[in-house]
Design a protein around this motif. Sequence first.
Motif, PDB file in Angstrom:
ATOM      1  N   VAL A 118      28.205  39.263  37.419  1.00  0.00           N
ATOM      2  CA  VAL A 118      26.862  39.594  36.948  1.00  0.00           C
ATOM      3  C   VAL A 118      26.873  39.856  35.442  1.00  0.00           C
ATOM      4  O   VAL A 118      25.978  39.415  34.708  1.00  0.00           O
ATOM      5  CB  VAL A 118      26.297  40.816  37.698  1.00  0.00           C
ATOM      6  CG1 VAL A 118      24.937  41.219  37.110  1.00  0.00           C
ATOM      7  CG2 VAL A 118      26.140  40.510  39.179  1.00  0.00           C
ATOM      8  N   ALA A 121      27.000  36.604  33.551  1.00  0.00           N
ATOM      9  CA  ALA A 121      25.704  35.928  33.578  1.00  0.00           C
ATOM     10  C   ALA A 121      24.707  36.617  32.654  1.00  0.00           C
ATOM     11  O   ALA A 121      23.904  35.953  31.989  1.00  0.00           O
ATOM     12  CB  ALA A 121      25.164  35.888  35.009  1.00  0.00           C
ATOM     13  N   ALA A 122      24.759  37.945  32.611  1.00  0.00           N
ATOM     14  CA  ALA A 122      23.868  38.686  31.724  1.00  0.00           C
ATOM     15  C   ALA A 122      24.119  38.326  30.265  1.00  0.00           C
ATOM     16  O   ALA A 122      23.177  38.149  29.480  1.00  0.00           O
ATOM     17  CB  ALA A 122      24.036  40.187  31.943  1.00  0.00           C
ATOM     18  N   LEU A 125      22.594  35.024  29.582  1.00  0.00           N
ATOM     19  CA  LEU A 125      21.150  35.123  29.430  1.00  0.00           C
ATOM     20  C   LEU A 125      20.775  35.730  28.082  1.00  0.00           C
ATOM     21  O   LEU A 125      19.805  35.309  27.442  1.00  0.00           O
ATOM     22  CB  LEU A 125      20.556  35.960  30.563  1.00  0.00           C
ATOM     23  CG  LEU A 125      20.520  35.298  31.946  1.00  0.00           C
ATOM     24  CD1 LEU A 125      20.155  36.316  33.020  1.00  0.00           C
ATOM     25  CD2 LEU A 125      19.533  34.125  31.963  1.00  0.00           C
ATOM     26  N   ALA A 228      18.749  46.582  34.827  1.00  0.00           N
ATOM     27  CA  ALA A 228      19.951  46.592  35.663  1.00  0.00           C
ATOM     28  C   ALA A 228      19.924  47.769  36.625  1.00  0.00           C
ATOM     29  O   ALA A 228      20.950  48.381  36.902  1.00  0.00           O
ATOM     30  CB  ALA A 228      21.204  46.649  34.788  1.00  0.00           C
ATOM     31  N   ILE A 252      15.197  40.733  29.908  1.00  0.00           N
ATOM     32  CA  ILE A 252      16.128  40.073  30.824  1.00  0.00           C
ATOM     33  C   ILE A 252      16.223  40.871  32.116  1.00  0.00           C
ATOM     34  O   ILE A 252      16.275  42.102  32.096  1.00  0.00           O
ATOM     35  CB  ILE A 252      17.522  39.936  30.169  1.00  0.00           C
ATOM     36  CG1 ILE A 252      17.441  38.958  28.987  1.00  0.00           C
ATOM     37  CG2 ILE A 252      18.571  39.464  31.179  1.00  0.00           C
ATOM     38  CD1 ILE A 252      18.693  38.886  28.155  1.00  0.00           C
ATOM     39  N   ASN A 253      16.282  40.157  33.234  1.00  0.00           N
ATOM     40  CA  ASN A 253      16.377  40.806  34.535  1.00  0.00           C
ATOM     41  C   ASN A 253      17.517  40.205  35.351  1.00  0.00           C
ATOM     42  O   ASN A 253      17.495  39.022  35.691  1.00  0.00           O
ATOM     43  CB  ASN A 253      15.062  40.654  35.302  1.00  0.00           C
ATOM     44  CG  ASN A 253      15.026  41.475  36.580  1.00  0.00           C
ATOM     45  OD1 ASN A 253      15.922  42.263  36.863  1.00  0.00           O
ATOM     46  ND2 ASN A 253      13.974  41.292  37.366  1.00  0.00           N
ATOM     47  N   ILE A 254      18.521  41.052  35.661  1.00  0.00           N
ATOM     48  CA  ILE A 254      19.620  40.605  36.525  1.00  0.00           C
ATOM     49  C   ILE A 254      19.709  41.498  37.764  1.00  0.00           C
ATOM     50  O   ILE A 254      20.718  41.468  38.474  1.00  0.00           O
ATOM     51  CB  ILE A 254      20.978  40.595  35.773  1.00  0.00           C
ATOM     52  CG1 ILE A 254      21.236  41.918  35.036  1.00  0.00           C
ATOM     53  CG2 ILE A 254      21.026  39.435  34.778  1.00  0.00           C
ATOM     54  CD1 ILE A 254      21.811  43.017  35.846  1.00  0.00           C
ATOM     55  N   ASP A 280      17.489  36.002  36.129  1.00  0.00           N
ATOM     56  CA  ASP A 280      18.327  35.516  37.225  1.00  0.00           C
ATOM     57  C   ASP A 280      17.583  35.660  38.541  1.00  0.00           C
ATOM     58  O   ASP A 280      17.788  34.895  39.466  1.00  0.00           O
ATOM     59  CB  ASP A 280      19.635  36.310  37.285  1.00  0.00           C
ATOM     60  CG  ASP A 280      20.466  35.941  38.505  1.00  0.00           C
ATOM     61  OD1 ASP A 280      20.730  34.734  38.691  1.00  0.00           O
ATOM     62  OD2 ASP A 280      20.825  36.847  39.286  1.00  0.00           O
ATOM     63  N   HIS A 303      19.114  33.087  41.037  1.00  0.00           N
ATOM     64  CA  HIS A 303      19.728  34.279  41.633  1.00  0.00           C
ATOM     65  C   HIS A 303      21.214  34.039  41.929  1.00  0.00           C
ATOM     66  O   HIS A 303      21.705  34.249  43.034  1.00  0.00           O
ATOM     67  CB  HIS A 303      18.993  34.690  42.910  1.00  0.00           C
ATOM     68  CG  HIS A 303      19.251  36.115  43.300  1.00  0.00           C
ATOM     69  ND1 HIS A 303      18.391  36.855  44.077  1.00  0.00           N
ATOM     70  CD2 HIS A 303      20.296  36.958  43.022  1.00  0.00           C
ATOM     71  CE1 HIS A 303      18.872  38.066  44.272  1.00  0.00           C
ATOM     72  NE2 HIS A 303      20.031  38.153  43.638  1.00  0.00           N
ATOM     73  N   ALA A 305      23.685  35.151  39.486  1.00  0.00           N
ATOM     74  CA  ALA A 305      24.493  35.943  38.555  1.00  0.00           C
ATOM     75  C   ALA A 305      25.728  36.532  39.220  1.00  0.00           C
ATOM     76  O   ALA A 305      26.817  36.548  38.649  1.00  0.00           O
ATOM     77  CB  ALA A 305      23.656  37.060  37.937  1.00  0.00           C
TER      78      ALA A 305
END
Length: 346
Positions: A118, A121-122, A125, A228, A252-254, A280, A303, A305
């Motif tokens: 995750v 991936a963050a 992004l 997060a 940003i949204n993970i 994500d 989805h 991440a």
Amino acid sequence: MASKPILLHCGDDIKWNHDLYQKLQSKFRIVRSYSMSREEFKQALQSKKFGDFHAIYRPFWATGGEMSPWNQELISLLPSSCKIYASAGAGFDWVDTKALAKRGVIYCNAGAACTESVADAAIWLILSTFRAFSNSGMAARSLDAQQFKDVNNNVARFTRNPTGHSLGIVGLGKIGFRIAQKAHQSFGMDILYNDIRQLPSNIEKEVDAKFFKELDDMLAVADCVLVATPFGGEAVMNADKIGKMKQGSRLINIARGKLIDEAALVKALESRHLAAAGMDVHFDEPNVNPKLAKMPNVEMLAHTAGTSTDSHMGFERLGMENILSFLETGKAVTPVNLHFFDQAKL
């Protein structure tokens, strides 16, 4: 000799941690539900098909979930002998952890197992929203010379290096902190954070983090805001909060899609109050907001991440470790609903 306690294994066979599963088999009598419809699962619980099981183990987030959501309807059917439910994945918005606690069941997630995936991936992004890498990549893949030239000639006007900018993290838990480490150490980003409580100063110093007790205060100054935090039933970044973000910042949204009001996000991007967004997760998965999907300054993933072989190996392992630890010591490794219990009874 006393009989072994029963473990209900939901979903598919394990794939990687066979030695640990053998240990689980030595401690428990394992029964399986495999794949069932919700009605079949309810009937199985009502008829005590699985017996008076002590624990539930769900090794993969994409398996054994046919009976979701885990709400009061299912939880009320659990035997009183059930004391722990260990499941794959970081999110637990699909399970009523408070209802489980009232039933006397500790719920354990496996978020720690996907921390690296995750966090990576963050970072991607973050980079993409600052540098518009995917927009550039799509122009190159179009094989259209004019698209290539348009991006090549114009992208510098609205892209920045993340170095020297601030990253405001909503929820500096294990995953949020790892993102902070990568962003601060690799790119020299200034770390800001908002959480329900401030971290000890020695932990803050690792990433030179600045704590904001009030979310609004952090939103006003952060160049990039990253969500997060677990989903608690309502959007953390609603229209009001998005409106309070710094002009030209990024979001940003993970974590979970429902943490962001996507209609408000669309308006903020259209008005150029926000420069870009990276997502994500989405509000109505697997359906993606069509307006956001068409925006070149919105980076998107499906989805994924936390999705990697390494994460899945960890999900499988951590679930078993939670159950074995609870059996042997009375304490789980990664419980998430202890705060709903009467502490005196734990």
